[in-house]
Design an enzyme around this catalytic site. Structure first.
Site, mmCIF file in Angstrom:
data_model
loop_
_atom_site.group_PDB
_atom_site.id
_atom_site.type_symbol
_atom_site.label_atom_id
_atom_site.label_comp_id
_atom_site.label_asym_id
_atom_site.label_seq_id
_atom_site.Cartn_x
_atom_site.Cartn_y
_atom_site.Cartn_z
ATOM 1 N N THR A 40 41.129 41.605 36.459
ATOM 2 C CA THR A 40 42.386 41.602 37.209
ATOM 3 C C THR A 40 42.649 40.232 37.804
ATOM 4 O O THR A 40 43.764 39.710 37.739
ATOM 5 C CB THR A 40 42.329 42.661 38.325
ATOM 6 O OG1 THR A 40 42.019 43.922 37.743
ATOM 7 C CG2 THR A 40 43.651 42.761 39.051
ATOM 8 N N SER A 70 20.636 53.986 19.691
ATOM 9 C CA SER A 70 19.950 52.712 19.871
ATOM 10 C C SER A 70 18.630 52.839 20.612
ATOM 11 O O SER A 70 17.903 51.866 20.773
ATOM 12 C CB SER A 70 20.867 51.716 20.586
ATOM 13 O OG SER A 70 21.012 52.089 21.927
ATOM 14 N N LYS A 93 23.136 44.300 27.297
ATOM 15 C CA LYS A 93 21.757 44.803 27.363
ATOM 16 C C LYS A 93 20.786 43.695 27.777
ATOM 17 O O LYS A 93 19.902 43.921 28.595
ATOM 18 C CB LYS A 93 21.360 45.370 25.998
ATOM 19 C CG LYS A 93 22.065 46.692 25.697
ATOM 20 C CD LYS A 93 21.714 47.187 24.310
ATOM 21 C CE LYS A 93 22.320 48.567 24.082
ATOM 22 N NZ LYS A 93 22.068 49.041 22.723
HETATM 23 N N1 LIG Z 1 34.130 34.047 37.370
HETATM 24 C C1 LIG Z 1 34.567 34.369 38.600
HETATM 25 N N2 LIG Z 1 34.792 33.401 39.489
HETATM 26 C C2 LIG Z 1 35.205 33.698 40.732
HETATM 27 N N3 LIG Z 1 35.432 34.945 41.185
HETATM 28 C C3 LIG Z 1 35.223 35.952 40.334
HETATM 29 C C4 LIG Z 1 34.792 35.720 39.018
HETATM 30 N N4 LIG Z 1 34.667 36.913 38.403
HETATM 31 C C5 LIG Z 1 35.017 37.844 39.297
HETATM 32 N N5 LIG Z 1 35.369 37.274 40.466
HETATM 33 C C6 LIG Z 1 35.825 37.973 41.661
HETATM 34 O O1 LIG Z 1 35.304 39.280 41.662
HETATM 35 C C7 LIG Z 1 36.215 40.189 42.236
HETATM 36 C C8 LIG Z 1 36.407 41.382 41.326
HETATM 37 O O2 LIG Z 1 37.148 41.001 40.173
HETATM 38 P P1 LIG Z 1 38.298 41.860 39.556
HETATM 39 O O3 LIG Z 1 38.941 42.720 40.595
HETATM 40 O O4 LIG Z 1 39.176 40.980 38.780
HETATM 41 O O5 LIG Z 1 37.475 42.802 38.630
HETATM 42 P P2 LIG Z 1 37.939 43.640 37.383
HETATM 43 O O6 LIG Z 1 37.266 43.054 36.202
HETATM 44 O O7 LIG Z 1 39.408 43.732 37.344
HETATM 45 O O8 LIG Z 1 37.276 45.038 37.697
HETATM 46 P P3 LIG Z 1 37.820 46.525 37.405
HETATM 47 O O9 LIG Z 1 37.468 46.836 35.974
HETATM 48 O O10 LIG Z 1 37.016 47.350 38.332
HETATM 49 O O11 LIG Z 1 39.256 46.498 37.686
HETATM 50 C C9 LIG Z 1 37.478 39.418 42.455
HETATM 51 O O12 LIG Z 1 37.579 39.134 43.812
HETATM 52 C C10 LIG Z 1 37.294 38.168 41.646
HETATM 53 O O13 LIG Z 1 37.979 37.078 42.220
HETATM 54 MG MG LIG Z 2 40.697 45.330 37.829
#
Ligand SMILES: Nc1ncnc2c1ncn2[C@@H]1O[C@H](COP(=O)(O)OP(=O)(O)OP(=O)(O)O)[C@@H](O)[C@H]1O
Ligand SMILES: [Mg+2]
Length: 813
Positions: A395, A712, A755
């Protein structure tokens, strides 16, 4: 007209005030009247205050002034008609020539009654109009010389025609009035002659006496008929309106609520009178808003048609607000094209780097995508879909893309959407209908040139009774179709082609096939501990510090402490729980700082148990060490990878296989295959002959409550059985994954990166993978690769050799 009737049949007070000395006055009047004879062309007049008698009608009059009593009695005595004449000044007690109208009606006194209380009543029947020529003095009542007005009955077609319509209108009025007896209609039909009809109707009309007097004085029949036709037409309008108001108010409100009813009635009347015209103002506002909404021509035409409809509707009608809401939706949608500044790729790169650590491959792919959009805006760009476990930044990457391209960001959650209408809206015929969430979010975004994130496409409900949401979504995403996307509620096409769609999902398999085909899948498998540490240092710690209001001076957290949080308090592919735990630490510090007990806090790993409680995750590997019959497998789950233990036990029996731990069919079959393999290789493995026949074998995979499936775990099950039956423990720092065939081959599996990262998190040092998965190694972050030893296996025998403690070491121990 029944009001007219009641008014005229009520005894009318022609004279006001009953005099106490009435009998004495009567005597005197009689005496005086006797003294002077009346000329032949003179008429005894009875001035009245509030009644106009028309020829042919009968009215009762109450007589109380002594001059009036004398007049009535003298007329009765002489058997002469009385002249009923209206006072122009109703207040005059003894009206003289200036206080009277000079036109009246002669009447015969049908009855003269003296009521027991002494009041006098005369019942008069109108005969003929007269005009006063000269008032005569010297009588105890009013006397005048008059000219009688004859109504010449001409057979004029003009008059006849008018009389006919007059009769029709009168009947119509009677029908509009509630509770009019049928006899009234019959009586009206029975009146003969235009003049008679006119007088009959004039007499019964519910109008002011002055108006009646005017009609009486209108000697020209044609003019009188016209005047009456006008009056009746107006009356019909009024009756119709009030009846409509009645019906409307009755319809639109619950009649138990009287106050509300009255207010409603007042409003309807106001509207009818054109007062309080908020309605018109509102229409004008909507009209202007439509003009300014920059709708395409046909949509604008449609909107104007709806506005016309609204204009004709009463505001109280339920449909009014429905149409208004609909128009408001049309007006507020971002029809206009505003592509904004062209994408600056260098700036976009900077912003993506600013917002996210690592993810190099993904950022590169995003920049390629943006570059193509920039160079060929009209071209069909693919729909990006980020797939990965929770908290890996899907997101937030979407938000970052919006920021990098200077677009608005909006998000539609598709999780659990199983009704097409949630995407495409309900038809307006539904009660409480609304547009679907695509249109709703576009309105929120305020522009078509936005980034619209479709979250959780993998959790889209299956199509069914309410239509297939996936096919609605296809239409949204398909560049061939989405320029004329039709929401059911809007019912006009809306152009979605400028929207930048980005999808997210946790797993790939459950994304409906046709949807997945249209998307460019970008996988975000999760982070290594090292990457998480960097993310925590650069993003999570500063963000949580700010959220708790602490300055960097007041609280520092060491890298070791962060690593401890990553390893001992969270076990996840993403960083969401990590961020939450860091938040917990800082809130704890914030309390202490706010209390004033400390100024500065430095958090090390040793401080964590006091703040976060005991470690939530032990290195589970330790549990397994040195035990025979337990192998560490690697599983792939939607929330990232995980390790799992395969436990095997033997008890005396007859060669039965027991499987527990909520294993799915595929996993059960793979356990059967592993057992067959073990049996087939009993000699090579060094299993004592006869053991298998005399034993039952039990395979259990904790945690028993979580369902598990897939092929697996084949290698791990085989290794667990081999360990159990040979008495050689499995090396505790080894984890394995791979499918087996009955010939003993190890087949490739999916989810290698997840994994491997899970193994690293759990403290594993050696990972055994199918040789045919070797090409997946490049996906694994370098620091994870450096920390692990990889064993690539082609046959199960290699697995046994690598995983089990050698037989001679066991014997030596
Ligand atoms: N590579 C990164 N660098 C900086 N912050 C990160 C990074 N990856 C994740 N975050 C931070 O982690 C938090 C969670 O990310 P996000 O809400 O985008 O997760 P998501 O993949 O959408 O999860 P979901 O599947 O539960 O929706 C956010 O605050 C995001 O800014
Ligand atoms: Mg999300």
């Amino acid at each position: 007209m029944n009001q007219d009737m009641t008014r005229n049949t009520d005894p009318v007070t022609a004279d006001a005030g009953v005099r106490a000395d009435a009998p004495a006055a009567e005597d005197r009047a009689q005496r005086e009247a006797a003294t002077r004879p009346l000329p032949d062309d003179a008429l005894i007049l009875l001035p009245v205050r509030n009644v106009v008698l028309f020829p042919g009608l009968v009215v009762p009059l109450t007589v109380s002034r002594d001059r009036s009593v004398a007049a009535a009695q003298e007329a009765a005595r002489l058997q002469r008609p009385l002249g009923i004449i209206l006072q122009s000044k109703p207040d005059a007690e003894a009206p003289g020539p200036d206080d009277l109208h000079w036109v009246g009606t002669t009447a015969t006194v049908l009855r003269y009654l003296t009521a027991p209380d002494g009041a006098h009543h005369v019942i008069c029947k109108g005969l003929q109009r007269f005009r006063v020529l000269q008032f005569l003095d010297g009588y105890p009542f009013t006397v005048a010389r008059v000219q009688l007005i004859n109504a010449p009955e001409r057979l004029d077609p003009d008059i006849e025609g008018r009389a006919n319509s007059l009769r029709e209108r009168a009947v119509e009025i009677l029908r509009l009035l509630p509770q009019v007896p049928e006899e009234m209609v019959t009586a009206l039909q029975a009146v003969e002659g235009a003049a008679q009809l006119a007088d009959f109707i004039a007499g019964l009309m519910d109008i002011a006496v002055e108006e009646k007097q005017a009609l009486l004085e209108m000697f020209d029949l044609k003019a009188r008929l016209d005047k009456l036709l006008d009056l009746l037409a107006h009356r019909i309008e009024v009756l119709k309106v009030s009846r409509e108001i009645d019906a409307r108010t009755r319809e639109s409100i619950d009649d138990t609520n009287r106050r509300h009813l009255l207010r409603e009635q007042m409003r309807t009347i106001q509207k009818e009178l054109g007062e309080g015209d908020e309605g018109a103002a509102e229409i004008a506002l909507l009209d202007r808003a439509i003009a300014e909404a920059k709708m395409p021509d046909d949509v604008e035409k449609h909107a104007r048609k709806e506005l016309k409809r609204l204009e004709r509707m009463p505001e109280a009608a339920g449909e009014y607000s429905m149409v208004r809401t609909y128009l408001e939706w049309l007006i507020e949608l971002p029809w206009a094209a505003d592509p904004g500044a062209p994408i600056d790729i260098a700036a976009a790169r900077r912003i993506l780097d600013e917002d996210h650590y690592g993810l190099e491959k993904i950022k590169r792919r995003i920049l390629e995508y943006l570059a193509v959009r920039k160079l060929n805006p009209a071209g069909r760009s693919p729909i990006l879909c980020f797939v990965g476990p929770p908290g890996v930044g899907k997101t937030s990457l979407g938000q970052s893309i919006a920021r990098a391209t200077g677009r608005q960001f909006a998000r539609v959650s598709l999780g659990g959407v199983h009704d097409e209408a949630e995407i495409r809206g309900h038809r307006r015929t539904y009660v409480g209908a609304l547009p679907g969430n695509i249109i709703q979010n576009l309105r929120k975004a305020g522009t078509r040139h936005c980034v619209l994130m479709l979250d959780e496409v993998d959790k889209l409900g299956a199509g069914g009774f309410h239509g297939d949401p996936a096919s609605a979504l296809l239409e949204v995403l398909d560049p061939e179709q989405n320029s004329t996307f039709r929401d059911n509620y809007l019912a006009v096409p809306f152009d979605l082609s400028a929207v930048m769609f980005i999808c997210t999902a946790n797993v790939l398999d459950t994304i409906p096939g046709p949807l997945a085909d249209r998307m460019e899948i970008i996988q975000l498998p999760g982070y290594t501990a090292q990457e998480k540490l960097e993310i925590a240092r650069r993003y999570l710690v500063p963000r949580q510090l700010e959220a708790t209001g602490l300055g960097t001076q007041q609280c520092r957290i060491s890298d070791d402490a962060l690593m401890a949080v990553i390893g001992d308090y969270t076990r996840e592919a993403g960083v969401r729980n990590l961020e939450r735990e860091i938040g917990n630490v800082f809130r704890n510090v914030a309390v202490r700082v706010a209390e004033g007990s400390v100024q500065q806090v430095a958090i090390g790993p040793g401080d964590l148990p006091a703040i976060l409680g005991p470690r939530k995750f032990e290195a589970e590997v330790a549990m397994a060490s040195g035990v025979t019959g337990v192998a560490t497998g690697l599983a792939w789950t939607p929330v990232g990878g995980d390790i799992l233990f395969v436990e095997a036990a033997r008890m005396p029996g007859a060669g039965k296989l027991i499987l527990t731990g909520q294993l799915g069919d595929v996993m059960k079959e793979s356990a059967q295959a592993a057992l067959s393999l073990v049996k087939a290789r009993a000699g090579e493995l060094g299993i004592e002959p006869g053991v298998l026949e005399k034993s039952d074998l039990h395979i259990h995979v904790p945690a028993g409550a979580t369902p598990k499936d897939g092929p697996s775990a084949g290698v791990a099950i085989f290794v667990a059985l081999a360990s159990l039956l040979t008495g050689r423990p499995v090396r505790s720092d080894v984890a394995m994954t791979g499918e087996i065939s009955l010939r003993g081959l190890v087949l490739p599996i999916g989810g290698v990166k997840e994994k491997v990262l899970a193994a690293l998190r759990a403290g594993i040092r050696t990972v055994m993978l199918p040789a045919r998965n070797r090409r997946d190694l490049e996906d694994i972050p370098a620091d994870a690769r450096d920390q692990l030893e990889f064993v690539w296996i082609e046959r199960v025998d290699e697995a046994v050799a690598a995983a089990l403690v050698p037989a001679d070491e066991v014997a030596a121990a």
